[in-house]
Design a protein around this motif. Sequence first.
Motif, PDB file in Angstrom:
ATOM      1  N   THR A 384       0.499  -0.658   0.407  1.00  0.00           N
ATOM      2  CA  THR A 384       0.044  -0.179   0.250  1.00  0.00           C
ATOM      3  C   THR A 384       0.402   1.218  -0.220  1.00  0.00           C
ATOM      4  OG1 THR A 384      -1.648  -2.007   1.048  1.00  0.00           O
ATOM      5  CG2 THR A 384      -1.807   1.205   1.080  1.00  0.00           C
ATOM      6  N   GLY A 385       2.109   1.617   1.102  1.00  0.00           N
ATOM      7  CA  GLY A 385       2.929   2.987   1.147  1.00  0.00           C
ATOM      8  C   GLY A 385       3.678   2.490  -0.378  1.00  0.00           C
ATOM      9  N   VAL A 386       3.855   1.528  -1.024  1.00  0.00           N
ATOM     10  CA  VAL A 386       4.516   1.824  -2.336  1.00  0.00           C
ATOM     11  C   VAL A 386       3.573   2.639  -3.246  1.00  0.00           C
ATOM     12  CG1 VAL A 386       5.620   1.035  -4.538  1.00  0.00           C
ATOM     13  CG2 VAL A 386       6.082   0.135  -1.874  1.00  0.00           C
ATOM     14  N   GLU A 391       1.470   6.790  -6.909  1.00  0.00           N
ATOM     15  CA  GLU A 391       0.287   7.478  -7.330  1.00  0.00           C
ATOM     16  C   GLU A 391       1.001   8.878  -7.005  1.00  0.00           C
ATOM     17  OE1 GLU A 391      -3.289   7.955  -8.713  1.00  0.00           O
ATOM     18  OE2 GLU A 391      -2.419   6.200  -8.131  1.00  0.00           O
ATOM     19  N   GLU A 392       1.678   9.368  -5.821  1.00  0.00           N
ATOM     20  CA  GLU A 392       1.813  11.107  -5.627  1.00  0.00           C
ATOM     21  C   GLU A 392       3.139  11.102  -7.116  1.00  0.00           C
ATOM     22  OE1 GLU A 392       1.400  14.263  -4.262  1.00  0.00           O
ATOM     23  OE2 GLU A 392       1.129  12.298  -2.893  1.00  0.00           O
ATOM     24  N   THR A 393       3.459   9.982  -6.878  1.00  0.00           N
ATOM     25  CA  THR A 393       4.825  10.580  -8.542  1.00  0.00           C
ATOM     26  C   THR A 393       4.251  11.088  -9.905  1.00  0.00           C
ATOM     27  OG1 THR A 393       4.823   8.275  -9.055  1.00  0.00           O
ATOM     28  CG2 THR A 393       6.597   8.857  -7.651  1.00  0.00           C
ATOM     29  N   MET A 489      11.617  17.956  -3.804  1.00  0.00           N
ATOM     30  CA  MET A 489      10.841  17.047  -3.129  1.00  0.00           C
ATOM     31  C   MET A 489      10.407  16.178  -2.653  1.00  0.00           C
ATOM     32  SD  MET A 489       7.886  16.913  -1.258  1.00  0.00           S
ATOM     33  CE  MET A 489       5.927  17.176  -2.652  1.00  0.00           C
ATOM     34  N   LEU A 490      10.127  15.355  -3.733  1.00  0.00           N
ATOM     35  CA  LEU A 490       9.329  13.694  -3.662  1.00  0.00           C
ATOM     36  C   LEU A 490      10.403  12.904  -3.607  1.00  0.00           C
ATOM     37  CD1 LEU A 490       6.715  12.270  -3.590  1.00  0.00           C
ATOM     38  CD2 LEU A 490       6.827  12.366  -6.576  1.00  0.00           C
ATOM     39  N   GLU A 491      11.498  12.911  -4.772  1.00  0.00           N
ATOM     40  CA  GLU A 491      12.415  12.465  -4.810  1.00  0.00           C
ATOM     41  C   GLU A 491      13.229  12.190  -2.922  1.00  0.00           C
ATOM     42  OE1 GLU A 491      14.541  13.033  -9.228  1.00  0.00           O
ATOM     43  OE2 GLU A 491      14.977  14.845  -7.115  1.00  0.00           O
ATOM     44  N   ALA A 492      13.403  13.550  -1.829  1.00  0.00           N
ATOM     45  CA  ALA A 492      13.752  13.639  -0.769  1.00  0.00           C
ATOM     46  C   ALA A 492      13.299  12.889  -0.173  1.00  0.00           C
ATOM     47  CB  ALA A 492      14.384  15.012  -0.349  1.00  0.00           C
ATOM     48  N   THR A 493      11.572  13.089  -0.220  1.00  0.00           N
ATOM     49  CA  THR A 493      10.753  12.730   0.985  1.00  0.00           C
ATOM     50  C   THR A 493      10.402  10.899   0.770  1.00  0.00           C
ATOM     51  OG1 THR A 493       9.334  14.429   0.533  1.00  0.00           O
ATOM     52  CG2 THR A 493       8.289  12.252   1.432  1.00  0.00           C
ATOM     53  N   ALA A 494      10.264  10.483  -1.100  1.00  0.00           N
ATOM     54  CA  ALA A 494      10.725   9.275  -1.188  1.00  0.00           C
ATOM     55  C   ALA A 494      12.116   8.526  -0.326  1.00  0.00           C
ATOM     56  CB  ALA A 494      11.138   8.530  -2.346  1.00  0.00           C
ATOM     57  N   LEU A 495      12.821   8.785   0.287  1.00  0.00           N
ATOM     58  CA  LEU A 495      14.606   8.384   0.639  1.00  0.00           C
ATOM     59  C   LEU A 495      13.904   8.588   1.965  1.00  0.00           C
ATOM     60  CD1 LEU A 495      17.007  10.160  -1.835  1.00  0.00           C
ATOM     61  CD2 LEU A 495      16.584   7.979  -0.797  1.00  0.00           C
ATOM     62  N   LEU A 496      13.631   9.288   2.802  1.00  0.00           N
ATOM     63  CA  LEU A 496      13.329   9.653   4.149  1.00  0.00           C
ATOM     64  C   LEU A 496      11.899   8.471   4.779  1.00  0.00           C
ATOM     65  CD1 LEU A 496      13.922  10.952   6.902  1.00  0.00           C
ATOM     66  CD2 LEU A 496      12.099  12.751   6.382  1.00  0.00           C
ATOM     67  N   ASP A 527       9.523  16.033   2.785  1.00  0.00           N
ATOM     68  CA  ASP A 527       7.915  16.378   3.802  1.00  0.00           C
ATOM     69  C   ASP A 527       7.480  14.982   4.535  1.00  0.00           C
ATOM     70  OD1 ASP A 527       5.194  17.306   4.606  1.00  0.00           O
ATOM     71  OD2 ASP A 527       4.529  17.553   2.314  1.00  0.00           O
ATOM     72  N   THR A 528       7.916  15.271   6.367  1.00  0.00           N
ATOM     73  CA  THR A 528       7.757  14.083   7.286  1.00  0.00           C
ATOM     74  C   THR A 528       6.248  14.214   6.773  1.00  0.00           C
ATOM     75  OG1 THR A 528       7.042  15.893   8.883  1.00  0.00           O
ATOM     76  CG2 THR A 528       9.750  14.790   8.736  1.00  0.00           C
ATOM     77  N   VAL A 529       5.337  14.884   6.830  1.00  0.00           N
ATOM     78  CA  VAL A 529       3.468  14.785   6.889  1.00  0.00           C
ATOM     79  C   VAL A 529       3.166  13.718   5.633  1.00  0.00           C
ATOM     80  CG1 VAL A 529       1.451  15.792   6.613  1.00  0.00           C
ATOM     81  CG2 VAL A 529       3.142  16.715   7.948  1.00  0.00           C
ATOM     82  N   LEU A 530       4.030  13.695   4.372  1.00  0.00           N
ATOM     83  CA  LEU A 530       4.043  13.268   2.975  1.00  0.00           C
ATOM     84  C   LEU A 530       3.898  11.620   3.360  1.00  0.00           C
ATOM     85  CD1 LEU A 530       2.117  13.232   0.397  1.00  0.00           C
ATOM     86  CD2 LEU A 530       4.931  13.683  -0.515  1.00  0.00           C
ATOM     87  N   VAL A 531       5.467  11.727   4.031  1.00  0.00           N
ATOM     88  CA  VAL A 531       5.737  10.235   4.817  1.00  0.00           C
ATOM     89  C   VAL A 531       4.597   9.212   5.311  1.00  0.00           C
ATOM     90  CG1 VAL A 531       8.029   8.725   5.857  1.00  0.00           C
ATOM     91  CG2 VAL A 531       7.993  10.219   4.406  1.00  0.00           C
TER      92      VAL A 531
END
Length: 660
Positions: A384-386, A391-393, A489-496, A527-531
Amino acid sequence: MPSYFKKQQRQSIRYPLYILIFAVAALLAVLAFHQWIIALAATAVMAVLFYIVIRLEYKISRETEEYISTLSYRLKKVGEEALLEMPIGIMLINDDYFIEWTNPYMSSCFNEDTLVGRSLYDVADVLVPLIKQEVESETITLVDRKFRVIHKREERLLYFFDVTEQVEIEKLYEDERTVISIIFLDNYDDLTQNMDDHRRSSINSLVTSLLNRWSQENGIFLKRVSADRFIAVYNEHIMGHLEKSKFSILDEIRETTAKQNVPLTLSIGVGSGVSSLPELGILAQSSLDLALGRGGDQVAIKLNNGKVKFYGGKTNPIEKRTRVRARVISHALRDIIVDSDKVIVMGHKFPDLDAVGSSIGILKIAGMNQRDAYSVINFNELETGVERLLEETKQTPDLFERFISPEEAYEMITEETLLVVVDTHKPSMLIDEKLLNRFDKVVVIDHHRRGEEFIANSLLVYMEPYASSTAELVTELLEYQPKRGKIEMLEATALLAGIIVDTKSFTLRTGARTFDAASYLRAHGADTVLVQKFLKESVETYIKRAKLIESVSFYRDGIAIAKSSTDQMNNQVMIAQAADTLLTMDGVTASFVISRRDEDVVGISARSLGDINVQVIMEALEGGGHLTNAATQLADISIEEAETRLIEAIDEYLEGGSKE
């Protein structure tokens, strides 16, 4: 001359005589027309010769009959003596495994007058499986002797050859074969670099004295070849004793140095199973590399057949205090990418946020080096998380189009294409194992302890078992790449997200470098909220996990085992989350969750706080992972059978005297 050769000689004369007689008779018939007196005299001579031939024939016939009669008697006598007197056991059995007949030698082996009428289950039950499985030949132990048994199924006949001495000689040969070990002080340089000479000398003396005492007690030749490396030479017999003690020198060094406030550990690479000394040296070095790749503080024994045995590994890998290796690896990766026409990234089956986040990081590294890159994804095997991340990408089309199926990857590959494998190092765990074989250039980036199965012939391997996640390693590599593009932002969020998932929100396997990587990503807009949005779960999922946890039972102190019902199926994420939740319960030091993943596969997830090495337990069940986080999949097995095998593996681990 022996009678046999005389007979052959006479037979060689007899046939020419017949020919001569017939030829003379023909001449006499012709002569009778002209000189009948001479012909009459010749006939008399002929009659005498014929009489001699008849007598000779009769004599040869009698000798032949006597010879055959004597030979038959001798053969019969030899057969009887062989059957009754030779030191070979013979046994006839019936369909019900009762003994119908044995020769005297077989009875004497059991110190019995007769074995006839007795059951094999009473006399030698080890023979029953051999007969049932229709094994033609097998070496077994009977009455403290080794016998090679030959089974004639159709005749229900068993032959027993005593091979005790042969087996003992073979065992003596095996025991005397040379073994070479390379002993390495894992963290010697890190611990001693800031010590004064006196303190360093004291630690050296302590370690050397412990190793010398260990070698003398076990009959080992030990030689120090550098400040942090020793060579040990011994034989297979001694290695057997070391294995029984689970290489206790590991515990002794760790515990003794810890009392001196110097947590020093050993890694030992062992080469055995071959007679060539150069090959033994290569095996020993390869074993040491494997032990270090798994975090150190353990022994790896690599046999010439490719099998590997591990001992030790009690402690968590020690985090390195320098980023030099990360910088060197980053530059090496950049050079390899620049020499490639494109980059394909692939993770493990059913990828989690760590695998996908790492893949996005590698895509960014390739872009910084002006190379096209694509990530292989099986869109039918996503958690689900992936799914939420992908979907966000879609909001960033340039990134989303970089995710391709294995079929699309096949069409892109050329001789200059680079494959980067992330978050696994086992070919069997890849999304498409066959795809791996199409690449000549492969790089492996992983944070798991190295297992026996490994991707061979890689150009570059970056495996750091101390790291919290592969996303952490990729983040460090990003820091040393050319600054040709801003990290989105999305790249950094995916790694986090990958770091947060694998550390359980920075609670497990978290080091100073983990927070450094997270800080770097946060500074680049993660974005920690997006995580948290990626990690959210449905109420239905929560209830299913709660039902799974509800089945928990305790085995030994602090070991929690939960299992699903026979007809309930859960994905790997559900099983892993249940194991994580159990670990947060009071009094639980290790948790195991068993559940059917599909009709043919049962999955087991294992977690611990570090006191129990769940990786070793899962490796005993053909799985793997980390000291505190591991899993396995068992095919064609029931939930109950999986639980039985798990308990056996736990018992072996706990009762073996070592937390491997």
